[in-house]
Design a protein around this motif. Sequence first.
Motif, PDB file in Angstrom:
ATOM      1  N   UNK A  35       0.788  -1.234   0.000  1.00 11.72           N
ATOM      2  CA  UNK A  35       0.000   0.000   0.000  1.00 11.72           C
ATOM      3  C   UNK A  35       0.821   1.287   0.000  1.00 11.72           C
ATOM      4  N   UNK A  36       2.130   1.203  -0.140  1.00  8.36           N
ATOM      5  CA  UNK A  36       2.970   2.394  -0.160  1.00  8.36           C
ATOM      6  C   UNK A  36       3.792   2.461  -1.449  1.00  8.36           C
ATOM      7  N   UNK A  37       3.907   3.676  -1.968  1.00  3.12           N
ATOM      8  CA  UNK A  37       4.718   3.954  -3.146  1.00  3.12           C
ATOM      9  C   UNK A  37       5.793   4.951  -2.758  1.00  3.12           C
ATOM     10  N   UNK A  38       6.858   5.004  -3.535  1.00  2.00           N
ATOM     11  CA  UNK A  38       7.944   5.949  -3.248  1.00  2.00           C
ATOM     12  C   UNK A  38       7.412   7.378  -3.162  1.00  2.00           C
ATOM     13  N   UNK A  39       6.443   7.720  -3.989  1.00  2.00           N
ATOM     14  CA  UNK A  39       5.852   9.067  -3.996  1.00  2.00           C
ATOM     15  C   UNK A  39       5.380   9.477  -2.590  1.00  2.00           C
ATOM     16  N   UNK A  40       4.878   8.510  -1.815  1.00  2.00           N
ATOM     17  CA  UNK A  40       4.366   8.807  -0.472  1.00  2.00           C
ATOM     18  C   UNK A  40       5.437   9.385   0.449  1.00  2.00           C
ATOM     19  N   UNK A  41       6.697   9.178   0.114  1.00  2.00           N
ATOM     20  CA  UNK A  41       7.790   9.549   1.010  1.00  2.00           C
ATOM     21  C   UNK A  41       8.621  10.726   0.509  1.00  2.00           C
ATOM     22  N   UNK A  42       8.308  11.264  -0.663  1.00  2.00           N
ATOM     23  CA  UNK A  42       9.119  12.317  -1.266  1.00  2.00           C
ATOM     24  C   UNK A  42       8.631  13.730  -0.964  1.00  2.00           C
ATOM     25  N   UNK A  68      12.071  -2.098   2.854  1.00  2.00           N
ATOM     26  CA  UNK A  68      12.203  -2.728   4.185  1.00  2.00           C
ATOM     27  C   UNK A  68      11.370  -1.980   5.220  1.00  2.00           C
ATOM     28  N   UNK A  69      11.462  -0.654   5.220  1.00  2.00           N
ATOM     29  CA  UNK A  69      10.684   0.162   6.157  1.00  2.00           C
ATOM     30  C   UNK A  69       9.192  -0.132   6.010  1.00  2.00           C
ATOM     31  N   UNK A  70       8.731  -0.146   4.783  1.00  2.00           N
ATOM     32  CA  UNK A  70       7.301  -0.347   4.533  1.00  2.00           C
ATOM     33  C   UNK A  70       6.847  -1.763   4.862  1.00  2.00           C
ATOM     34  N   UNK A  71       7.587  -2.744   4.371  1.00  2.00           N
ATOM     35  CA  UNK A  71       7.180  -4.139   4.555  1.00  2.00           C
ATOM     36  C   UNK A  71       7.298  -4.606   5.999  1.00  2.00           C
ATOM     37  N   UNK A  72       8.362  -4.185   6.688  1.00  2.00           N
ATOM     38  CA  UNK A  72       8.627  -4.717   8.023  1.00  2.00           C
ATOM     39  C   UNK A  72       8.048  -3.875   9.159  1.00  2.00           C
ATOM     40  N   UNK A  73       7.736  -2.593   8.890  1.00  2.00           N
ATOM     41  CA  UNK A  73       7.231  -1.741   9.963  1.00  2.00           C
ATOM     42  C   UNK A  73       5.895  -1.082   9.627  1.00  2.00           C
ATOM     43  N   UNK A  74       5.856  -0.345   8.531  1.00  2.00           N
ATOM     44  CA  UNK A  74       4.650   0.440   8.252  1.00  2.00           C
ATOM     45  C   UNK A  74       3.440  -0.412   7.896  1.00  2.00           C
ATOM     46  N   UNK A  75       3.615  -1.454   7.097  1.00  2.00           N
ATOM     47  CA  UNK A  75       2.470  -2.324   6.764  1.00  2.00           C
ATOM     48  C   UNK A  75       1.918  -3.013   8.011  1.00  2.00           C
TER      49      UNK A  75
END
Length: 153
Positions: A35-42, A68-75
């Motif tokens: 559910x996260x794309x690079x755009x979300x973080x720029x 890694x941040x998205x898969x292991x923490x944010x999701x």
Amino acid sequence: MPGLISISPESDIEMRTPKSVASLENLGREKLSSSFFMRDFLYSEIGNFYGVPNIPDDPDLAIEVGRKLCEELLEPLQNTFGRMAVRSAYRSPAINALGNEKGHGCGSNESNFAGHIWDHVDSNGNKGAMACIVVPWFADRYQKGEDWRALAY
């Protein structure tokens, strides 16, 4: 090769650091997790205010650690608490240095390598990514006086 990004996790096709709107759009479309794309973080208020682009020098590394941040923490957090709102995440060295210089709450670049500056390793050779997030359902409760420690439990 630094400055290149993979089009997909399975792909060997790479692209250089964005130098056009189209290539920046491609970087933004890079999916980091379900559910996260690079755009979300720029997004950067500092960058927008001062007219400085917030674009990675090494998109491959930024994507790798961002995944890694998205898969292991944010999701997992999002699966537990609902939608996560990204407040501050990736910062280019130029954005971070400007934020530090102007007193906008950014530490030195050296202290933010492998933190907010995803595309540079730190002095120990570590790579990493961080994001400041808001849990919207809890933010409303917090504004009404609920103790933040309730979220920790």
